[in-house]
Each structure stands twice: as C-alpha cells, then as structure tokens.
Design a protein around this motif. Sequence first.
Motif, short mmCIF file in Angstrom:
data_model
loop_
_atom_site.label_atom_id
_atom_site.label_comp_id
_atom_site.label_asym_id
_atom_site.label_seq_id
_atom_site.Cartn_x
_atom_site.Cartn_y
_atom_site.Cartn_z
N ASP A 1 0.83 -1.20 0.00
CA ASP A 1 0.00 0.00 0.00
C ASP A 1 0.87 1.25 0.00
O ASP A 1 0.62 2.20 -0.75
CB ASP A 1 -0.92 -0.02 1.22
N GLY B 1 -0.50 4.68 -1.05
CA GLY B 1 -1.66 4.64 -0.18
C GLY B 1 -1.39 5.22 1.20
O GLY B 1 -0.26 5.59 1.53
N ARG C 1 0.57 -3.69 -10.26
CA ARG C 1 -0.84 -3.30 -10.16
C ARG C 1 -1.44 -3.06 -11.55
O ARG C 1 -2.59 -3.42 -11.80
CB ARG C 1 -0.95 -2.03 -9.29
N ARG D 1 -4.75 -5.03 -13.47
CA ARG D 1 -5.87 -4.41 -14.17
C ARG D 1 -5.97 -4.91 -15.61
O ARG D 1 -7.07 -5.22 -16.09
CB ARG D 1 -5.71 -2.89 -14.17
N THR E 1 -7.43 -0.35 -3.63
CA THR E 1 -6.85 0.83 -4.24
C THR E 1 -7.68 1.14 -5.48
O THR E 1 -8.72 0.52 -5.71
CB THR E 1 -5.36 0.61 -4.59
N ARG E 2 -7.26 2.10 -6.28
CA ARG E 2 -8.06 2.47 -7.45
C ARG E 2 -8.07 1.33 -8.46
O ARG E 2 -7.08 0.67 -8.70
CB ARG E 2 -7.46 3.73 -8.09
N ASP E 3 -9.23 1.10 -9.08
CA ASP E 3 -9.42 0.03 -10.06
C ASP E 3 -9.12 -1.34 -9.47
O ASP E 3 -8.17 -2.02 -9.85
CB ASP E 3 -8.57 0.27 -11.31
N ASN E 4 -9.96 -1.73 -8.51
CA ASN E 4 -9.86 -3.07 -7.96
C ASN E 4 -10.43 -4.07 -8.97
O ASN E 4 -11.04 -3.70 -9.96
CB ASN E 4 -10.63 -3.14 -6.64
N GLU F 1 -14.07 -3.68 -9.95
CA GLU F 1 -14.35 -2.48 -10.74
C GLU F 1 -13.98 -2.70 -12.21
O GLU F 1 -14.73 -2.31 -13.12
CB GLU F 1 -13.59 -1.29 -10.17
N LEU G 1 -15.88 -0.98 1.66
CA LEU G 1 -15.93 -0.59 0.25
C LEU G 1 -17.01 -1.36 -0.50
O LEU G 1 -17.68 -0.82 -1.38
CB LEU G 1 -14.57 -0.84 -0.39
#
Length: 271
Positions: free
Chosen positions: A23, A28, A57, A61, A85-88, A91, A118
């Motif tokens: 993180d 993060g 990461r 994605r 975090t962004r774009d898990n 998502e 979340l």
Amino acid sequence: MHGEPLSPQDIDVTTPSVARMYDYLLGGEDNYDSDRKACEILLTEVPSTRELALNNRLFLRRVVRYLAEERGIDQFIDHGSGLPTRDNVHEVAQRVHPEASVVYIDNDPIVLAHGRALLATNKHTAVVQADMRDTDHIFEHPETRRLIDLSRPVAALFVSVLHCLPDEDDPAGLVRDVMRRLAPGSCLVICQLVSEHSHVRAFVTDFMHRTTHGNWGRVREEGEVRAYFQGLDIIDPPGLVEVSTWLPDNDLAPRQKTFEWKEWGGVGIVP
C-alpha cells in the motif's frame, strides 16, 4: 488453518505487513511507520521496488480486463487481494460484465475492514477472511458458494502473493489444488517475485522473513515459477514474462527498467 477471526484490535503496528508495505509503495495511506521504514530499506538495496509494485498493479488491471473481454470470464477469486486501491478487480471486471462476481481472499484485519466497507453495497462482491492456503475453507465458504458457480469458468488470481509462502507450504501444490476444483476454460493468473541474482534473492528473502516475523516465503527463480503452470495451457503470446510486458496497453505503457528483481508470470488455462 483459518482459525479464529482477526479483528482490527489484532493489528501489530510494530511489525511490517506485506499488504501495508505494498500500500505504501503504491502511494496509499493505510500503512504505519514500521511498514514505511521497511520499504525504505528495500528501496535502498533494491531500487526498482516501487516501480515493480506499480507495474504489478497495472498488470492486474490489464489481465482482469483481458479475461473479462477476450475470454468472457465473469467470476474471479483473488487470493491475497491486499488493501483496496483504485481500479480493484471488481471495478475492472464489472465495467465489462456489470454482474461479474468477485471474491477477495485475505486474512489481514486492515484489508478486511477496508474491503468490507468498500463492498457493502456491491451484492456481486465479497471479502472472505481466510488464509489462502486453506482451499477447503475458501471454496466451501457461504460467500464463495453464493457468488461462484464452479460449473462455469473462473479466474483464480495469485498475483504477487506466492512469494509470501515458504517452500514447506508447497505453493505449486496450492495452485494444483485450486486448479483441480475449476471447470475447463478457467484461468489461473500467477506471478511472483523472482531474481537471477543470488545475492538479491538472499537479501530480500532474509530481510522480509526477519521484518515480517516469518510471514514470508522466498524470492524464487523463473524455472520455479514455471513449474506452477504444470498442467495448464499457457496463453502464448505473451507466454511467461516480466509482467510490465504482458500485453501492454501501448508502446508508451510503463516498463520495468531495472531488473534486480521482477514480477514474473502469466496466465494458464485449465484444459
């Protein structure tokens, strides 16, 4: 193996956590001084560490999007998912398949607290508290049974987690155990830290083992990770590669520039 549930009160902020270190490297805020200090030592000895985490990461994605778009997969089990975090995974997958099901597996109490908050309003996603080695518990868990139809293809993700398992826990055996439960056409996404340099493998393995109080396995070699894919049909191209080169979005996408160590792996299909 899954034992008693952990709670936020169980968090030892003086002992670095792999999830919280990751993180921190991703920028993060869910980390502690012990995590940050451990990362800074790694960055001194292995300067590509932050770049490696970011590229890993991005690989996660890309691979989820590829599996959803190109292979039509709408069910994912993410082993050792780490902090949101962004774009898990959910998502990315749900942009392609709005009702895609995702089960996140982790046993870190911070991961569980943040993940459940979340996902509280997302009925197609769940966080299961489990040790990723406890395959029976994971696959028999009510949330897994609710969300995952094992008669259809599933993507099982082991992204940057198998180096956390020591040899005596048989990470290759874990992969085989998961593989045998999945329908033909399912995919296993596997990558872990490797290095061709014996001194890097020795330093990082020893440092992380001491720093995390034994919650670590080993930096391995490419041939050892290749063995994880035994019995699987590897998607090739791109094959097994350093992950920033796995189907990059374009020629300008970030690449790993130095190779003291790297995330190495790919995707295998259950025949």
